[in-house]
Each structure stands twice: as structure tokens, then as C-alpha cells.
Design a protein around this motif. Structure first.
Motif, PDB file in Angstrom:
ATOM      1  N   PRO A  49       0.793  -1.237   0.000  1.00 33.58           N
ATOM      2  CA  PRO A  49       0.000   0.000   0.000  1.00 33.58           C
ATOM      3  C   PRO A  49       0.828   1.292   0.000  1.00 33.58           C
ATOM      4  CG  PRO A  49       0.161  -0.820   2.225  1.00 33.58           C
ATOM      5  CD  PRO A  49       0.899  -1.813   1.361  1.00 33.58           C
ATOM      6  N   LEU A  50       2.126   1.189  -0.294  1.00 40.70           N
ATOM      7  CA  LEU A  50       2.987   2.363  -0.233  1.00 40.70           C
ATOM      8  C   LEU A  50       3.359   2.849  -1.628  1.00 40.70           C
ATOM      9  CD1 LEU A  50       4.719   4.230   1.652  1.00 40.70           C
ATOM     10  CD2 LEU A  50       6.601   2.633   1.279  1.00 40.70           C
ATOM     11  N   GLY A  51       3.334   4.169  -1.807  1.00 43.31           N
ATOM     12  CA  GLY A  51       3.918   4.792  -2.987  1.00 43.31           C
ATOM     13  C   GLY A  51       5.137   5.591  -2.552  1.00 43.31           C
ATOM     14  N   THR A  52       6.187   5.570  -3.350  1.00 43.21           N
ATOM     15  CA  THR A  52       7.430   6.258  -2.995  1.00 43.21           C
ATOM     16  C   THR A  52       7.772   7.295  -4.055  1.00 43.21           C
ATOM     17  OG1 THR A  52       8.251   4.237  -1.942  1.00 43.21           O
ATOM     18  CG2 THR A  52       9.859   5.956  -2.406  1.00 43.21           C
ATOM     19  N   ILE A  53       8.099   8.497  -3.605  1.00 45.83           N
ATOM     20  CA  ILE A  53       8.575   9.562  -4.484  1.00 45.83           C
ATOM     21  C   ILE A  53      10.004   9.886  -4.063  1.00 45.83           C
ATOM     22  CG2 ILE A  53       8.270  11.948  -5.252  1.00 45.83           C
ATOM     23  CD1 ILE A  53       5.292  11.675  -4.635  1.00 45.83           C
ATOM     24  N   ILE A  54      10.928   9.805  -5.029  1.00 45.58           N
ATOM     25  CA  ILE A  54      12.345  10.029  -4.745  1.00 45.58           C
ATOM     26  C   ILE A  54      12.833  11.260  -5.500  1.00 45.58           C
ATOM     27  CG2 ILE A  54      14.668   9.039  -4.803  1.00 45.58           C
ATOM     28  CD1 ILE A  54      13.304   6.262  -4.997  1.00 45.58           C
ATOM     29  N   LEU A  55      13.346  12.244  -4.769  1.00 43.88           N
ATOM     30  CA  LEU A  55      14.011  13.389  -5.390  1.00 43.88           C
ATOM     31  C   LEU A  55      15.352  12.891  -5.918  1.00 43.88           C
ATOM     32  CD1 LEU A  55      13.360  15.962  -2.517  1.00 43.88           C
ATOM     33  CD2 LEU A  55      11.918  15.485  -4.493  1.00 43.88           C
ATOM     34  N   VAL A  91      11.747  22.654 -13.076  1.00 45.25           N
ATOM     35  CA  VAL A  91      11.239  21.409 -13.664  1.00 45.25           C
ATOM     36  C   VAL A  91      10.980  20.375 -12.589  1.00 45.25           C
ATOM     37  CG1 VAL A  91      11.826  19.487 -15.197  1.00 45.25           C
ATOM     38  CG2 VAL A  91      12.336  21.834 -15.895  1.00 45.25           C
ATOM     39  N   MET A  92      11.835  20.320 -11.585  1.00 47.04           N
ATOM     40  CA  MET A  92      11.651  19.329 -10.520  1.00 47.04           C
ATOM     41  C   MET A  92      10.376  19.590  -9.734  1.00 47.04           C
ATOM     42  SD  MET A  92      14.440  18.216  -7.666  1.00 47.04           S
ATOM     43  CE  MET A  92      14.638  16.498  -7.237  1.00 47.04           C
ATOM     44  N   VAL A  93      10.081  20.847  -9.443  1.00 49.50           N
ATOM     45  CA  VAL A  93       8.834  21.177  -8.742  1.00 49.50           C
ATOM     46  C   VAL A  93       7.629  20.720  -9.562  1.00 49.50           C
ATOM     47  CG1 VAL A  93       7.378  23.069  -7.897  1.00 49.50           C
ATOM     48  CG2 VAL A  93       9.836  23.072  -7.413  1.00 49.50           C
ATOM     49  N   GLU A  94       7.666  20.977 -10.870  1.00 52.44           N
ATOM     50  CA  GLU A  94       6.572  20.534 -11.744  1.00 52.44           C
ATOM     51  C   GLU A  94       6.430  19.007 -11.712  1.00 52.44           C
ATOM     52  OE1 GLU A  94       7.435  22.051 -15.595  1.00 52.44           O
ATOM     53  OE2 GLU A  94       7.159  24.151 -15.024  1.00 52.44           O
ATOM     54  N   GLU A  95       7.564  18.303 -11.742  1.00 52.90           N
ATOM     55  CA  GLU A  95       7.495  16.845 -11.761  1.00 52.90           C
ATOM     56  C   GLU A  95       7.055  16.276 -10.411  1.00 52.90           C
ATOM     57  OE1 GLU A  95      10.626  14.716 -13.631  1.00 52.90           O
ATOM     58  OE2 GLU A  95      10.645  16.036 -15.395  1.00 52.90           O
ATOM     59  N   LEU A  96       7.385  16.969  -9.333  1.00 46.10           N
ATOM     60  CA  LEU A  96       6.877  16.556  -8.026  1.00 46.10           C
ATOM     61  C   LEU A  96       5.355  16.667  -7.982  1.00 46.10           C
ATOM     62  CD1 LEU A  96       9.233  17.931  -5.222  1.00 46.10           C
ATOM     63  CD2 LEU A  96       8.352  15.610  -5.451  1.00 46.10           C
ATOM     64  N   GLU A  97       4.835  17.771  -8.487  1.00 49.81           N
ATOM     65  CA  GLU A  97       3.378  17.932  -8.540  1.00 49.81           C
ATOM     66  C   GLU A  97       2.743  16.800  -9.338  1.00 49.81           C
ATOM     67  OE1 GLU A  97       3.195  21.840 -10.244  1.00 49.81           O
ATOM     68  OE2 GLU A  97       2.887  22.798  -8.293  1.00 49.81           O
ATOM     69  N   GLN A  98       3.346  16.460 -10.473  1.00 54.63           N
ATOM     70  CA  GLN A  98       2.803  15.378 -11.298  1.00 54.63           C
ATOM     71  C   GLN A  98       2.893  14.037 -10.579  1.00 54.63           C
ATOM     72  OE1 GLN A  98       1.182  15.737 -14.343  1.00 54.63           O
ATOM     73  NE2 GLN A  98       0.618  13.638 -13.798  1.00 54.63           N
ATOM     74  N   ALA A  99       3.968  13.813  -9.840  1.00 54.06           N
ATOM     75  CA  ALA A  99       4.109  12.559  -9.094  1.00 54.06           C
ATOM     76  C   ALA A  99       2.989  12.403  -8.078  1.00 54.06           C
ATOM     77  CB  ALA A  99       5.470  12.529  -8.395  1.00 54.06           C
ATOM     78  N   PHE A 100       2.655  13.479  -7.381  1.00 54.79           N
ATOM     79  CA  PHE A 100       1.551  13.398  -6.418  1.00 54.79           C
ATOM     80  C   PHE A 100       0.221  13.157  -7.135  1.00 54.79           C
ATOM     81  CE2 PHE A 100       4.480  15.559  -3.401  1.00 54.79           C
ATOM     82  CZ  PHE A 100       4.335  14.670  -2.352  1.00 54.79           C
ATOM     83  N   ARG A 101       0.034  13.806  -8.272  1.00 58.30           N
ATOM     84  CA  ARG A 101      -1.208  13.553  -9.027  1.00 58.30           C
ATOM     85  C   ARG A 101      -1.297  12.088  -9.461  1.00 58.30           C
ATOM     86  NH1 ARG A 101      -0.472  19.053 -10.919  1.00 58.30           N
ATOM     87  NH2 ARG A 101       0.925  18.368 -12.574  1.00 58.30           N
TER      88      ARG A 101
END
Length: 262
Positions: free
Chosen positions: A13-19, A31-41
Motif C-alpha cells: 500500500p505504499l507509494g514512494t517519491i524520490i528526489l 522542472v523538478m517542482v513541476e514533476e513533483l506535482e505530477q508525481a503526487f497527481r
């Protein structure tokens, strides 16, 4: 083919987002901020994911906004608009995290400073390794931590926030745990595994109940947060237009002490 600067993984049940800019200490470019937003979406839409771990690649969690990118805009005709857009976009990312219906766990694997410290505060809680540090060095670079200040005060109270912000100090993981920024200190190699344990605990509860609890915390108890975040974004953008900001960022990039204007 180059690696993505934000990596998304799913182990329900875990999702992982890695900078994933380890060579830049995971500094937040536009670009990284934009991609972080997309990762959460993307993970919002994954029904099997009940919690998110946000962490960094390499030895740092996140060094904040990419100062080299910001400094490059200095002197441009539209530099104020660029700075304003940067801080507003970062504010929007924090607000997205606060509104995100699934719990976000910051797994702080190394230094989390400036805007990177803000990512920790916008998460619902944080676990950290002993290598993690936390702080707001912005005044030593001639600017202010305007967006992060309301989040810091919301999480740990005014007196601790004042000390961190006015002294521009960076504190150890042990000190951050003592004042409530980190909730657990975990051996570095066990951070992700602990995140999975927490996600499994969250998955034992009703999804709607967890989502409503998070809304209660961030929109009821913290009902003024969005107003303060907007005010902080305006103050941050204004601080970046000063002579002190130009000198502070230049000194940081040149690895020297700043010569503040008098």
C-alpha cells in the motif's frame, strides 16, 4: 538516456517519491517542482496506494530551491516575475501536499534545508536517519523563509520557530526530534522499510476516515495556513529583489562570506 529527476515507485500500500538530483543535493529546480506535482497527481489516482514516502537520492534529502537557477535570473528584465513565479509554485506544491488525501511521510535521509525543510513540514509527519539535519539558512543568503515560516510555526510552535528562523541555524536530527520536527529516528538503511510498516498500519483504517482526519487537521485546526502561506510567498518574492539577496546568492555560489550592503 538520463535518469528522471523525480522517481515514482509503487509497492502497495505504499507509494514512494524520490528526489533524484543527488549531484545537486536534490535542489528544487523549476522542472523538478513541476514533476513533483505530477508525481503526487499520479499517486493520487492509484487506489491501491494508501500512503506516500517522500525521500531523496544520495546523501541529501533536499537543499531547497536551486540557487544557481535563481541567481541566473538576477538582472534579467523579468527577474522579479521569475522569482515570484518560483515562490508561488513552491507554495502551491506545499498546499497540494497539505490537501493530498493520503498521508505523506517524509523519510529524511540527509540534510533538509530551506525549501527542502518546507517539504518535511508539508508532509504529515517525518522519520529521519541520524545523518539528517534541518534548518533555514535563508537570512545568511540575504532572503527569508517566508513560505516555510507558517508551516514551521504550525508544526512546532512560535518560540522554536523564532529561534530557527532568526538564528538561521541548522540543527541535528536529535535536536529536530526533540522539538517535534522528526517523530522517529531510524537507521539510514531502514528508512524505507519503516515507511512501509507505517503504510501497512494506515491501510488497517478506513480510507475515507484517514482522508477526513487529514482534512480536519490541515483545514480546520490549520484553517489560516493558506492565508499565511500566500503572505509568506509575497514576502519571499520581495526579499529576493534586494541588494542583500543578490550579494547573498552570489557569495553562496562563490563559496565565500557575503559582504552585506550598508
Amino acid at each position: 538516456m538520463s535518469e528522471p529527476i523525480v522517481v515514482v515507485k509503487k509497492h502497495a500500500p505504499l507509494g514512494t517519491i524520490i528526489l533524484n538530483r543527488p549531484e545537486k543535493r536534490n535542489a528544487l529546480s523549476r522542472v523538478m517542482v513541476e514533476e513533483l506535482e505530477q508525481a503526487f497527481r499520479d499517486l493520487h489516482a492509484e487506489k491501491s496506494v494508501r500512503a506516500i514516502v517522500l525521500t531523496g537520492a544520495g546523501t541529501a534529502f533536499c537543499a531547497g530551491l536551486d540557487l544557481a537557477e535563481m541567481h541566473a535570473a538576477t538582472g534579467e528584465e523579468d527577474s522579479f516575475d521569475r522569482w515570484r513565479d518560483d515562490v508561488v509554485r513552491l507554495r502551491d506544491l506545499y498546499e497540494m501536499m497539505l490537501r493530498f488525501p493520503k498521508p505523506i511521510i517524509a523519510a529524511v535521509n540527509g540534510p533538509a534545508v530551506a525549501g527542502g525543510a518546507g517539504l518535511v513540514l508539508a508532509a504529515d509527519f517525518a522519520i529521519a536517519s541520524s545523518e539528517a539535519t534541518f534548518g533555514f539558512p535563508e537570512p545568511r543568503r540575504g532572503v527569508i523563509a517566508g513560505i516555510c515560516a507558517p508551516l514551521l510555526t504550525f508544526r512546532i510552535g512560535g518560540s522554536h520557530a523564532a529561534r530557527l528562523l532568526l538564528l538561521a541555524e541548522t540543527i541535528t536530527a536529535q535536536r529536530a526530534e526533540a522539538i517535534g520536527i522528526f517523530q522517529e529516528l531510524i537507521p539510514h538503511e531502514k528508512l524505507w522499510a519503516r515507511g512501509m510498516e507505517i503504510a501497512n498500519e494506515i491501510a488497517l483504517s478506513a480510507e475515507e476516515a484517514i482522508s477526513l482526519t487529514k482534512r480536519m487537521l490541515n483545514e480546520t485546526i490549520g484553517e489560516t495556513l493558506e492565508t499565511y502561506l500566500s503572505a509568506g510567498a509575497a514576502a519571499s518574492a520581495a526579499s529576493r529583489t534586494t541588494e542583500a539577496a543578490a550579494e547573498g546568492m552570489k557569495a553562496f555560489l562563490e563559496k565565500r562570506e557575503p559582504n552585506w550592503p550598508t
